[in-house]
Design a protein around this motif. Structure first.
Motif, PDB file in Angstrom:
ATOM      1  N   TRP A   1       0.805  -1.226   0.000  1.00 30.90           N
ATOM      2  CA  TRP A   1       0.000   0.000   0.000  1.00 30.90           C
ATOM      3  C   TRP A   1       0.835   1.272   0.000  1.00 30.90           C
ATOM      4  O   TRP A   1       0.547   2.189  -0.739  1.00 30.90           O
ATOM      5  CB  TRP A   1      -0.949  -0.005   1.196  1.00 30.90           C
ATOM      6  N   PRO A   2       1.903   1.386   0.841  1.00 35.02           N
ATOM      7  CA  PRO A   2       2.654   2.645   0.833  1.00 35.02           C
ATOM      8  C   PRO A   2       3.180   3.017  -0.540  1.00 35.02           C
ATOM      9  O   PRO A   2       3.303   4.182  -0.878  1.00 35.02           O
ATOM     10  CB  PRO A   2       3.801   2.366   1.817  1.00 35.02           C
TER      11      PRO A   2
ATOM     12  N   GLY B   1       3.247  12.680  -6.447  1.00 39.31           N
ATOM     13  CA  GLY B   1       4.253  12.067  -5.599  1.00 39.31           C
ATOM     14  C   GLY B   1       3.925  12.109  -4.119  1.00 39.31           C
ATOM     15  O   GLY B   1       4.675  11.602  -3.306  1.00 39.31           O
ATOM     16  N   THR B   2       2.822  12.724  -3.753  1.00 35.85           N
ATOM     17  CA  THR B   2       2.445  12.800  -2.345  1.00 35.85           C
ATOM     18  C   THR B   2       1.551  11.620  -1.990  1.00 35.85           C
ATOM     19  O   THR B   2       1.068  10.899  -2.864  1.00 35.85           O
ATOM     20  CB  THR B   2       1.691  14.109  -2.055  1.00 35.85           C
ATOM     21  N   ASP B   3       1.332  11.437  -0.714  1.00 40.32           N
ATOM     22  CA  ASP B   3       0.486  10.346  -0.239  1.00 40.32           C
ATOM     23  C   ASP B   3      -0.974  10.684  -0.525  1.00 40.32           C
ATOM     24  O   ASP B   3      -1.567  11.539   0.119  1.00 40.32           O
ATOM     25  CB  ASP B   3       0.703  10.152   1.264  1.00 40.32           C
ATOM     26  N   ALA B   4      -1.563   9.976  -1.499  1.00 41.02           N
ATOM     27  CA  ALA B   4      -2.926  10.302  -1.918  1.00 41.02           C
ATOM     28  C   ALA B   4      -3.979   9.632  -1.054  1.00 41.02           C
ATOM     29  O   ALA B   4      -5.103  10.099  -0.963  1.00 41.02           O
ATOM     30  CB  ALA B   4      -3.134   9.900  -3.383  1.00 41.02           C
ATOM     31  N   GLY B   5      -3.638   8.503  -0.440  1.00 45.36           N
ATOM     32  CA  GLY B   5      -4.617   7.771   0.348  1.00 45.36           C
ATOM     33  C   GLY B   5      -5.347   6.712  -0.448  1.00 45.36           C
ATOM     34  O   GLY B   5      -6.137   5.953   0.102  1.00 45.36           O
ATOM     35  N   TYR B   6      -5.103   6.650  -1.770  1.00 50.01           N
ATOM     36  CA  TYR B   6      -5.712   5.634  -2.636  1.00 50.01           C
ATOM     37  C   TYR B   6      -4.708   5.285  -3.726  1.00 50.01           C
ATOM     38  O   TYR B   6      -3.795   6.052  -4.029  1.00 50.01           O
ATOM     39  CB  TYR B   6      -7.032   6.123  -3.227  1.00 50.01           C
ATOM     40  N   ASP B   7      -4.891   4.106  -4.331  1.00 53.66           N
ATOM     41  CA  ASP B   7      -3.915   3.655  -5.313  1.00 53.66           C
ATOM     42  C   ASP B   7      -4.368   3.979  -6.737  1.00 53.66           C
ATOM     43  O   ASP B   7      -5.358   4.681  -6.955  1.00 53.66           O
ATOM     44  CB  ASP B   7      -3.622   2.167  -5.138  1.00 53.66           C
ATOM     45  N   ILE B   8      -3.641   3.451  -7.718  1.00 51.47           N
ATOM     46  CA  ILE B   8      -3.906   3.775  -9.116  1.00 51.47           C
ATOM     47  C   ILE B   8      -5.251   3.241  -9.586  1.00 51.47           C
ATOM     48  O   ILE B   8      -5.837   3.743 -10.550  1.00 51.47           O
ATOM     49  CB  ILE B   8      -2.757   3.235 -10.003  1.00 51.47           C
ATOM     50  N   LEU B   9      -5.753   2.213  -8.907  1.00 58.33           N
ATOM     51  CA  LEU B   9      -7.081   1.672  -9.228  1.00 58.33           C
ATOM     52  C   LEU B   9      -8.176   2.328  -8.395  1.00 58.33           C
ATOM     53  O   LEU B   9      -9.313   1.862  -8.378  1.00 58.33           O
ATOM     54  CB  LEU B   9      -7.086   0.158  -9.008  1.00 58.33           C
ATOM     55  N   LEU B  10      -7.816   3.412  -7.722  1.00 60.55           N
ATOM     56  CA  LEU B  10      -8.751   4.193  -6.903  1.00 60.55           C
ATOM     57  C   LEU B  10      -9.319   3.366  -5.755  1.00 60.55           C
ATOM     58  O   LEU B  10     -10.502   3.471  -5.404  1.00 60.55           O
ATOM     59  CB  LEU B  10      -9.879   4.771  -7.773  1.00 60.55           C
TER      60      LEU B  10
ATOM     61  N   GLU C   1     -15.010   8.532 -10.035  1.00 59.24           N
ATOM     62  CA  GLU C   1     -14.454   7.790  -8.917  1.00 59.24           C
ATOM     63  C   GLU C   1     -13.271   8.518  -8.281  1.00 59.24           C
ATOM     64  O   GLU C   1     -13.116   8.522  -7.058  1.00 59.24           O
ATOM     65  CB  GLU C   1     -14.022   6.397  -9.388  1.00 59.24           C
ATOM     66  N   ARG C   2     -12.436   9.127  -9.116  1.00 58.51           N
ATOM     67  CA  ARG C   2     -11.297   9.845  -8.555  1.00 58.51           C
ATOM     68  C   ARG C   2     -11.764  11.053  -7.745  1.00 58.51           C
ATOM     69  O   ARG C   2     -11.214  11.350  -6.681  1.00 58.51           O
ATOM     70  CB  ARG C   2     -10.363  10.294  -9.673  1.00 58.51           C
TER      71      ARG C   2
ATOM     72  N   PHE D   1     -14.005   1.810  -9.947  1.00 55.35           N
ATOM     73  CA  PHE D   1     -13.180   1.911 -11.157  1.00 55.35           C
ATOM     74  C   PHE D   1     -12.553   0.585 -11.555  1.00 55.35           C
ATOM     75  O   PHE D   1     -12.543   0.224 -12.735  1.00 55.35           O
ATOM     76  CB  PHE D   1     -12.093   2.970 -10.965  1.00 55.35           C
ATOM     77  N   ARG D   2     -12.042  -0.162 -10.599  1.00 54.06           N
ATOM     78  CA  ARG D   2     -11.422  -1.449 -10.940  1.00 54.06           C
ATOM     79  C   ARG D   2     -12.436  -2.408 -11.527  1.00 54.06           C
ATOM     80  O   ARG D   2     -12.112  -3.214 -12.404  1.00 54.06           O
ATOM     81  CB  ARG D   2     -10.753  -2.056  -9.709  1.00 54.06           C
TER      82      ARG D   2
END
Length: 406
Positions: free
Chosen positions: A4-5, A13-22, A200-201, A149-150
């Motif tokens: 996850w990190p 580049g910052t910590d978004a709290g969600y991944d590329i699959l939202l 979703e984003r 989204f996934r």
């Protein structure tokens, strides 16, 4: 397997709290579902009912565009997809968030199979117009039901693959129309998937802003609570300090219950420090505080260190007899510590305490200053009586000297 990190880094580049699959991080996702599960279920229920109405309305167009297989499609829509959709709505109320979204994905694909079957099996020259319904179904799943989204990626890939397979294998569709239809379906799928990603984003970003704001508020509240606790706690002994004692007195004396107060002093503590050293003196204070904490227990009894070697015990709803019994027990427990005190000049040679005890009357008007003054006066009486004992503020009260107790 990515962790996850690594996945949670946003586009900047910052910590978004969600991944590329939202997908939210697990702890954030749990918080999100706790807040939004009911809203999500209500939306899905409304959209499924609305979608079924529109879905079955397409039976009218299928009658004209694919009349040769119309009855097959009608039965599949009314006897299979519709009851399964209502069953799905009931199941969604009883499963967790992960399975809820998976079941939605399967349900949307299942509904899409009917127009695919009709297009594949019909030999009508107008059947290709059924692709309009298919495009609208993709729009429905990705932007109204708003699959995660996934899941939208999976859904779009599956239905697009099925549709293109039918377009390329149905002999009723003219060869010159295959490429235009293929391009239309691909563009429609990409458009809908992009719209889903955008929606979703934004959902993820909006929630993360609210989540971080709430987290900052919780952090500030916890910091304030810690600072308050620190300001009310004696750093050396870990028990309430004088400020906390003042607050307790103000609160409890303001009530209608009788309040008992013990003013406690460690006997000859300056000599203890001079002989044993200040670190040993600090240890002695901690042991006395721990003993007081162990003896003076209960929701209506509070202890505090009010300065130096001085302690206090406040008792709400106190009685004279109960307060005297507690004072006797405290003195006995401190004596039981058997801490050596080689600096004493009275021959006792161990750590002892003196207690001044006063109890307010619940029936009479009362002033906190009076209670403290009475307890202080009783403490001086105990010291003049030779220490290692308690005295009660009432002149007629019994005098107990525990040095004479075997």
């Amino acid at each position: 397997m990515m962790r996850w990190p690594t996945l949670l880094r946003g586009w900047n580049g910052t910590d978004a709290g969600y991944d590329i699959l939202l997908r939210f991080a697990p702890d954030i996702d749990a918080a999100y579902e706790a807040e939004h599960e009911a809203v999500r279920l209500r939306l899905v229920n409304r959209m499924v009912v609305f979608g079924l109405v529109m879905y079955n309305a397409y039976n009218l167009t299928a009658y004209v565009l694919a009349g040769d297989v119309f009855w097959h499609g009608l039965v599949m829509r009314l006897a299979v997809v519709t009851p399964l959709s209502f069953a799905m709505m009931m199941v969604l109320q009883r499963v967790n968030a992960i399975w809820r979204e998976r079941i939605l994905l399967v349900g949307m694909i299942n509904a899409y199979l009917v127009p695919v079957f009709v297009l594949w099996s019909s030999r009508s020259q107008w059947a290709l117009l059924l692709t309009n319904e298919m495009i609208l179904m993709i729009v429905f799943a990705t932007t109204l039901i708003t699959l995660r989204f996934r899941h939208a990626i999976i859904y779009t890939a599956v239905v697009l693959g099925l549709t293109l397979a039918v377009i390329w294998t149905n002999p009723a569709i003219a060869t010159t129309l295959i490429w235009p239809l293929t391009l239309q379906m691909i563009l429609a799928a990409v458009f809908c998937l992009y719209a889903n990603h955008h929606s979703e984003r934004r959902r993820c970003e909006d929630y993360m802003r609210a989540y971080r704001a709430a987290d900052r508020a919780r952090t500030a509240e916890n910091s304030e609570r810690r600072m308050t606790m620190l300001s009310l706690t004696d750093a050396l002994t870990g028990i309430p300090n004088r400020r906390s004692f003042e607050w307790m007195m103000s609160d409890w004396v303001a009530g209608h219950d009788a309040v008992g107060l013990m003013m406690i002093d460690i006997d000859h503590f300056k000599l203890y420090n001079d002989t044993m050293g200040h670190p040993a003196g600090d240890g002695c204070l901690r042991r006395v505080a721990a003993t007081l904490s162990a003896v003076a227990l209960g929701p209506h009894v509070q202890i505090a260190r009010i300065g130096g070697e001085e302690f206090a015990v406040v008792m709400r709803g106190a009685t004279s007899s109960g307060s005297k019994a507690l004072a006797t027990e405290i003195i006995r427990e401190i004596r039981g510590m058997a801490d050596p005190h080689p600096g004493r000049l009275d021959g006792v040679n161990r750590v002892t305490i003196s207690i001044g005890l006063a109890v307010s009357s619940a029936a009479d008007p009362f002033d906190r200053a009076v209670l403290m003054s009475d307890a202080d006066a009783a403490l001086y009486q105990a010291k003049r009586a030779g220490r290692d004992c308690w005295r009660f503020s009432e002149p007629a009260g019994p005098i107990v000297d525990l040095r004479q107790i075997a």
